[in-house]
Design a protein around this motif. Structure first.
Motif, PDB file in Angstrom:
ATOM      1  N   ALA A  33       0.833  -1.205   0.000  1.00 24.21           N
ATOM      2  CA  ALA A  33       0.000   0.000   0.000  1.00 24.21           C
ATOM      3  C   ALA A  33       0.870   1.258   0.000  1.00 24.21           C
ATOM      4  N   ALA A  37       1.316   4.271  -2.961  1.00 21.57           N
ATOM      5  CA  ALA A  37       1.225   5.705  -2.668  1.00 21.57           C
ATOM      6  C   ALA A  37       2.556   6.414  -2.944  1.00 21.57           C
ATOM      7  N   ARG A  65       1.467  11.587   4.905  1.00 22.33           N
ATOM      8  CA  ARG A  65       0.916  10.635   3.939  1.00 22.33           C
ATOM      9  C   ARG A  65       1.263   9.195   4.331  1.00 22.33           C
ATOM     10  N   VAL A  69      -1.557   6.352   5.152  1.00 21.51           N
ATOM     11  CA  VAL A  69      -1.627   5.057   4.467  1.00 21.51           C
ATOM     12  C   VAL A  69      -1.580   3.925   5.498  1.00 21.51           C
ATOM     13  N   THR A  73      -4.724   1.278   6.338  1.00 22.49           N
ATOM     14  CA  THR A  73      -4.554  -0.145   6.034  1.00 22.49           C
ATOM     15  C   THR A  73      -4.468  -1.007   7.290  1.00 22.49           C
TER      16      THR A  73
END
Length: 75
Positions: A33, A37, A65, A69, A73
């Motif tokens: 993930a 990104a 960020r 993420v 997740t």
């Protein structure tokens, strides 16, 4: 913000470097993930994600960020 994350950095600030190692549940999936990104990180068995949030190269937004993420997740 990142449930179940364990920071593996030394407690003593003078002993820390620029690398951040996090022990996370389902680390391989979460690393994928991060890659989606555009976050550069690597993986160490069994459950550690490593990255280097260096202020010279990374902005506050970059670090935020990553946290977003990882939070999104979380299992």
């Amino acid at each position: 913000l990142v449930p179940a994350a364990e920071t593996l950095a030394p407690r003593d600030p003078a002993a820390r470097g620029a690398q951040l190692s996090l022990r996370l549940p389902d680390a391989p999936r979460r690393l994928a993930a991060l890659g989606s990104a555009d976050v550069v990180a690597d993986f160490r068995e069994p459950d550690i994600i490593r990255m280097a949030p260096i202020p010279l190269y990374n902005t506050f937004h970059d670090v935020w960020r990553v946290a977003r993420v990882l939070a999104d997740t979380a299992p």
